[in-house]
Design an enzyme around this catalytic site. Structure first.
Site, PDB file in Angstrom:
ATOM      1  N   MET A 110       0.845  -1.176   0.000  1.00  0.00           N
ATOM      2  CA  MET A 110       0.000   0.000   0.000  1.00  0.00           C
ATOM      3  C   MET A 110       0.892   1.242   0.000  1.00  0.00           C
ATOM      4  O   MET A 110       1.185   1.802   1.053  1.00  0.00           O
ATOM      5  CB  MET A 110      -0.916  -0.023   1.224  1.00  0.00           C
ATOM      6  CG  MET A 110      -1.630   1.283   1.461  1.00  0.00           C
ATOM      7  SD  MET A 110      -2.714   1.323   2.890  1.00  0.00           S
ATOM      8  CE  MET A 110      -1.543   1.406   4.231  1.00  0.00           C
ATOM      9  N   PRO A 111       1.351   1.675  -1.149  1.00  0.00           N
ATOM     10  CA  PRO A 111       2.146   2.900  -1.201  1.00  0.00           C
ATOM     11  C   PRO A 111       1.299   4.114  -0.820  1.00  0.00           C
ATOM     12  O   PRO A 111       0.117   4.191  -1.135  1.00  0.00           O
ATOM     13  CB  PRO A 111       2.576   3.004  -2.660  1.00  0.00           C
ATOM     14  CG  PRO A 111       2.318   1.667  -3.261  1.00  0.00           C
ATOM     15  CD  PRO A 111       1.238   1.043  -2.453  1.00  0.00           C
ATOM     16  N   ILE A 112       1.950   5.058  -0.137  1.00  0.00           N
ATOM     17  CA  ILE A 112       1.279   6.301   0.254  1.00  0.00           C
ATOM     18  C   ILE A 112       2.114   7.473  -0.253  1.00  0.00           C
ATOM     19  O   ILE A 112       3.318   7.543  -0.004  1.00  0.00           O
ATOM     20  CB  ILE A 112       1.126   6.405   1.782  1.00  0.00           C
ATOM     21  CG1 ILE A 112       0.304   5.242   2.322  1.00  0.00           C
ATOM     22  CG2 ILE A 112       0.503   7.742   2.166  1.00  0.00           C
ATOM     23  CD1 ILE A 112       0.299   5.134   3.834  1.00  0.00           C
TER      24      ILE A 112
ATOM     25  N   ASN B  40      -2.386   5.213  -2.230  1.00  0.00           N
ATOM     26  CA  ASN B  40      -3.064   6.242  -1.444  1.00  0.00           C
ATOM     27  C   ASN B  40      -2.361   7.567  -1.680  1.00  0.00           C
ATOM     28  O   ASN B  40      -1.131   7.635  -1.617  1.00  0.00           O
ATOM     29  CB  ASN B  40      -2.988   5.912   0.053  1.00  0.00           C
ATOM     30  CG  ASN B  40      -3.793   4.693   0.409  1.00  0.00           C
ATOM     31  OD1 ASN B  40      -4.934   4.823   0.824  1.00  0.00           O
ATOM     32  ND2 ASN B  40      -3.222   3.518   0.244  1.00  0.00           N
TER      33      ASN B  40
END
Length: 67
Positions: free
Chosen positions: A1-3, A40
């Site tokens: 889940m990269p932010i 995200n």
């Protein structure tokens, strides 16, 4: 889940923010091979009076540029 967290000045339009989110997501996916649905993006809007560059508040720099 990269932010991805992006700080920008408040006066950006919703269309500009949509384009920014799309572009940043595309770059991240191209570089890291991530699925766009897992990315995200957080946009933090800042006022110019709470941001300084080179000892000068952004609001003062903006006023100077407009003069």
């Amino acid at each position: 889940m990269p932010i991805i967290t992006i700080s920008i000045f408040e006066e950006r339009s919703t269309d500009q923010k949509r384009a920014l989110v799309e572009g940043m997501t595309d770059v991240l996916c191209n570089v890291l091979g991530s699925n766009p649905e897992s990315v995200n993006v957080i946009i933090e809007e800042k006022s110019r009076e709470n941001w300084a560059i080179g000892r000068q508040l952004g609001i003062d720099r903006q006023r100077k540029a407009q003069s």
